[in-house]
Design an enzyme around this catalytic site. Structure first.
Site, PDB file in Angstrom:
ATOM      1  N   LEU A 125      -2.771  11.222  -0.486  1.00 28.25           N
ATOM      2  CA  LEU A 125      -3.097  10.493  -1.710  1.00 28.25           C
ATOM      3  C   LEU A 125      -3.825   9.201  -1.346  1.00 28.25           C
ATOM      4  O   LEU A 125      -3.252   8.319  -0.713  1.00 28.25           O
ATOM      5  CB  LEU A 125      -1.820  10.170  -2.493  1.00 28.25           C
ATOM      6  CG  LEU A 125      -2.024   9.361  -3.776  1.00 28.25           C
ATOM      7  CD1 LEU A 125      -2.723  10.199  -4.832  1.00 28.25           C
ATOM      8  CD2 LEU A 125      -0.681   8.851  -4.298  1.00 28.25           C
ATOM      9  N   HIS A 228       4.950   0.937   3.469  1.00 25.47           N
ATOM     10  CA  HIS A 228       3.772   0.075   3.612  1.00 25.47           C
ATOM     11  C   HIS A 228       3.432  -0.543   2.256  1.00 25.47           C
ATOM     12  O   HIS A 228       3.570   0.096   1.210  1.00 25.47           O
ATOM     13  CB  HIS A 228       2.592   0.911   4.119  1.00 25.47           C
ATOM     14  CG  HIS A 228       1.403   0.107   4.538  1.00 25.47           C
ATOM     15  ND1 HIS A 228       0.525  -0.449   3.630  1.00 25.47           N
ATOM     16  CD2 HIS A 228       0.933  -0.215   5.776  1.00 25.47           C
ATOM     17  CE1 HIS A 228      -0.435  -1.079   4.285  1.00 25.47           C
ATOM     18  NE2 HIS A 228      -0.201  -0.962   5.585  1.00 25.47           N
TER      19      HIS A 228
END
Length: 342
Positions: A125, A228
């Site tokens: 993605l 992240h």
């Protein structure tokens, strides 16, 4: 208008350009000619081979219908770990206790596993930074669930998604520095690059024994299960669909793996079939995902809808054109947000 569709052979240049923007730690789409070409070839085979490969990669791109520019990519593996081992760490707990010494210590552990073998996986993605506005990210991610709802036999009853783990502003992964580097003698970026092409070396070099996390540097311990910064919105979106972190992490950067039963995904549960009526005025209200039912020509976009009759919705001509549908076509719809119902 943005529309999500299966990737095509002539999308290579666009895919290569997206790969230049992904950055360190984005294992599934790296700035590497060979990897990008191999990924495109694998994805094209998923839509053309009969029968489909056991580990088919269904890859989709987001295209701006006005400019014809490809601005994003997302994918689904029908299964993982069937031809090569699928590794991750399971985070567990051991208790060391002694009544005589009045000692009771709970210690977190990491055990390498193949527990997700055969699961379907959400992957790859990525939305170009200049397209990160409105609901583009939600459409790019959730459109995959519309495809899975339409073709459920192509996927496993369990679904996972690996989230990119934490790395600092220099692209350094504390988890890798505290653990993986000792066994691979490679920088994180280099090991991550190799793993995207060949995972066999993982089994050859990774320790098979249980690892006590309290022996790792504090920075590495803190990175376990941490997402992240750029991936946090994607994680929240998947969690809103019912996916959860259950204690499995990536062996390279320590990023969390989310999972759930495929049928429990909100979009899949809430989706339904309707027929389309073309209307003159753009409808108002909440946004819905609207997708076609054709395998090779699958398309999905966002639009408000008008209730015309029982299981009949009104869509403006522009939306119909984006989906390549006409009056009376049957489509699948699902509310974009969890608070709305058809």
């Amino acid at each position: 208008m943005m529309v999500v569709r299966p990737i095509k052979a002539d999308d290579y240049a666009a895919l290569r350009e997206l790969a230049r923007k992904t950055g360190p730690g984005f294992t599934s789409l790296q700035d590497n000619d060979k990897q990008v070409a191999a990924k495109l070839e694998t994805a094209l085979l998923a839509f053309t081979a009969n029968p489909a490969p056991k580990e088919a990669l269904y890859l989709f791109v987001m295209e701006d219908t006005e400019t014809k520019e490809v601005v994003g990519i997302s994918g689904i593996y029908s299964a993982v770990g069937l031809t090569e081992p699928w590794y991750n760490y399971r985070v567990g707990t051991l208790v060391h206790a002694s009544r005589e010494l009045k000692v009771y210590n709970k210690i977190n552990t990491l055990t390498i596993t193949n527990d997700h073998t055969g699961y379907s996986e959400l992957c790859t993605l990525f939305l170009s930074p200049d397209a990160r506005y409105g609901r583009n990210g939600a459409l790019l991610s959730k459109s995959r669930f519309m495809f899975m709802a339409e073709f459920p036999k192509r996927f496993n009853e369990h679904l996972i998604a690996e989230m990119r783990g934490y790395s600092d502003e220099n692209g350094v992964s504390p988890f890798w520095e505290g653990l993986g580097r000792h066994f691979f003698s490679l920088d994180f970026a280099e090991a991550d690059k190799i793993s995207s092409m060949d995972k066999v070396f993982i089994a050859e070099l990774m320790p098979q024994n249980t690892i006590y996390t309290n022996l790792l540097p504090q920075a590495a311990q803190d990175a376990i299960g941490k997402t992240h910064e750029a991936t946090t919105p994607a994680r929240k979106l998947l969690e809103s669909e019912g996916m959860r972190y259950t204690g499995y992490i990536d062996i390279f950067d320590g990023g969390p793996t989310l999972e759930c039963r495929t049928d429990d995904i909100r979009t899949i549960r809430k989706s339904d079939y309707v027929k389309v009526s073309i209307i003159d005025d753009a409808p108002e209200g909440g946004l819905y995902m609207i997708s076609t039912t054709d395998f090779n020509n699958f398309r999905c976009c966002l639009s408000a809808i008008e209730l015309v009759g029982k299981h009949v919705i009104g869509l403006p001509q522009a939306v119909a054109d984006a989906l390549n549908i006409t009056e009376g076509t049957t489509v699948r719809i699902a509310p974009l947000s969890s608070g709305r119902r058809f």
